[in-house]
Scaffold this motif. Structure first.
Motif, PDB file in Angstrom:
ATOM      1  N   VAL A  70       0.868  -1.184   0.000  1.00  0.00           N
ATOM      2  CA  VAL A  70       0.000   0.000   0.000  1.00  0.00           C
ATOM      3  C   VAL A  70       0.901   1.228   0.000  1.00  0.00           C
ATOM      4  CG1 VAL A  70      -1.816   1.249   1.237  1.00  0.00           C
ATOM      5  CG2 VAL A  70      -1.762  -1.255   1.294  1.00  0.00           C
ATOM      6  N   ARG A  71       0.742   2.085  -1.000  1.00  0.00           N
ATOM      7  CA  ARG A  71       1.614   3.249  -1.131  1.00  0.00           C
ATOM      8  C   ARG A  71       0.786   4.511  -1.317  1.00  0.00           C
ATOM      9  NH1 ARG A  71       6.021   1.885   0.989  1.00  0.00           N
ATOM     10  NH2 ARG A  71       6.972   3.710   0.050  1.00  0.00           N
ATOM     11  N   ASP A  72       1.095   5.534  -0.540  1.00  0.00           N
ATOM     12  CA  ASP A  72       0.497   6.871  -0.692  1.00  0.00           C
ATOM     13  C   ASP A  72      -1.035   6.826  -0.677  1.00  0.00           C
ATOM     14  OD1 ASP A  72       3.098   8.078  -1.119  1.00  0.00           O
ATOM     15  OD2 ASP A  72       3.033   7.233  -3.121  1.00  0.00           O
ATOM     16  N   LEU A  73      -1.599   5.964   0.145  1.00  0.00           N
ATOM     17  CA  LEU A  73      -3.055   5.802   0.159  1.00  0.00           C
ATOM     18  C   LEU A  73      -3.722   6.952   0.908  1.00  0.00           C
ATOM     19  CD1 LEU A  73      -5.441   3.864  -0.553  1.00  0.00           C
ATOM     20  CD2 LEU A  73      -5.241   3.014   1.799  1.00  0.00           C
ATOM     21  N   SER A  74      -4.701   7.566   0.260  1.00  0.00           N
ATOM     22  CA  SER A  74      -5.533   8.587   0.891  1.00  0.00           C
ATOM     23  C   SER A  74      -6.994   8.251   0.603  1.00  0.00           C
ATOM     24  CB  SER A  74      -5.203   9.985   0.368  1.00  0.00           C
ATOM     25  OG  SER A  74      -3.883  10.363   0.719  1.00  0.00           O
ATOM     26  N   ILE A  75      -7.847   8.437   1.612  1.00  0.00           N
ATOM     27  CA  ILE A  75      -9.281   8.149   1.469  1.00  0.00           C
ATOM     28  C   ILE A  75     -10.062   9.313   2.051  1.00  0.00           C
ATOM     29  CG2 ILE A  75     -11.183   6.606   2.087  1.00  0.00           C
ATOM     30  CD1 ILE A  75      -9.153   4.358   2.331  1.00  0.00           C
TER      31      ILE A  75
END
Length: 307
Positions: A6-11
């Motif tokens: 998981v890389r640079d995950l934004s929600i």
């Protein structure tokens, strides 16, 4: 190569606040996490830090008002919506936090057997129910006929019998007696030793440390530290981030020292380091920008003062 990367995950979530007005709230920010085949990574942090939300993102079960950016790779390939749907419940299995994930209209035996991908499903059901001390007639019961502890054992059985390569266990042990907790955690360790990657989301840090290889510490929607499990020992001096140390020392079996302040709400995040308002090491520089991830002493940390 990690089984999960998981890389640079934004929600973020968009909601109507009145009339046609919309409000967008970002709840996960620039989150990174990797899990390799054969290892257990425990994910810890206070409620609301994004642990369960990450699990739902990996499985592709976020609500329709969610927007996700960043990359999730499984076994070296991007995990897009189509691939998530194809792998969910097969190569990627979930042990959910809530027992309401069981189908109320289906006998639990049929639900567990549906997860078997190879071999005799009836024999494997019998074996796994014996392992988790579920009575032989449990397979004929409906979820409403189970106690909370029995339902959790059924959920653990469903995931562990699937032969999945990646298992996401979201608080799998609340409501279980200590003997069954050790049995369930031991089963996760056995699955990892046989090649599966396991993400164990938990508040029970002490129990997780008995089986975990690494620990990822979440705070206010991002990863602040990833460390080896053995770094959680004694007074926590081997840990890197001030929050990780404070979380460890707040446990009853350690100093039982409360952490001043509170985790910020997603709508009221401070500038820069998200932990700075509660941190004794904070300087004006901490409020300028969120610290970047950096490697330190065999782990990862987001803190300019960590050494």
């Amino acid at each position: 190569m990690p089984i999960l990367d998981v890389r640079d995950l934004s929600i973020s979530f968009t909601q109507y606040t009145g009339g046609l007005k919309q409000n967008t709230t970002q709840v996960i920010h620039d989150l990174h996490l990797a899990i390799h085949s054969g290892e257990i990574v425990a994910v810890v942090g206070s409620s609301g830090s994004g642990k369960s939300l990450l699990a739902h993102a990996i499985l592709g079960i976020l609500p329709s008002n969610a927007k996700m950016t960043g990359k999730i790779q499984y076994d070296g390939q991007e995990l897009d919506a189509k691939r998530m749907a194809a792998l969910r419940g097969k190569e990627i299995a979930l042990v959910p936090q809530s027992v309401t994930f069981l189908d109320p209209l289906m006998r639990v035996g049929e639900q567990v057997k549906a997860s078997v991908r190879e071999g005799d499903s009836k024999a494997k059901l019998k074996e796994v129910f014996e392992r988790y001390r579920l009575a032989p007639d449990t397979d004929k019961k409906y979820p409403f006929q189970l106690s909370g502890g029995m339902a959790r054992r059924v959920l653990v059985s469903t995931a562990t019998i699937s032969g999945a390569k990646l298992i996401i266990a979201d608080e799998p042990t609340p409501g279980l007696d200590p003997a069954v907790v050790q049995e369930a955690l031991g089963r996760f360790r056995e699955l990892a030793d046989n090649g599966a990657g396991v993400m164990l989301i938990t508040h029970d840090i002490e129990s997780a440390l008995a089986i975990a290889d690494r620990v990822a510490v979440f705070y206010a929607g991002t990863t602040v530290e990833v460390s080896r499990a053995e770094d959680f020992r004694s007074s926590g001096d081997a840990l890197r981030h001030p929050y990780s140390k404070a979380l460890w020392r707040a446990l009853p079996q350690n100093d039982f020292a409360p952490i001043p302040g509170f985790q910020p709400h997603p709508n009221a995040l401070p500038p820069g380091c998200l932990f700075a308002p509660r941190c004794a090491l904070a300087t004006p520089e901490c409020s300028e920008a969120m610290p970047a991830e950096r490697e330190l002493r065999g782990g990862m940390v987001r803190c300019i003062h960590a050494s």
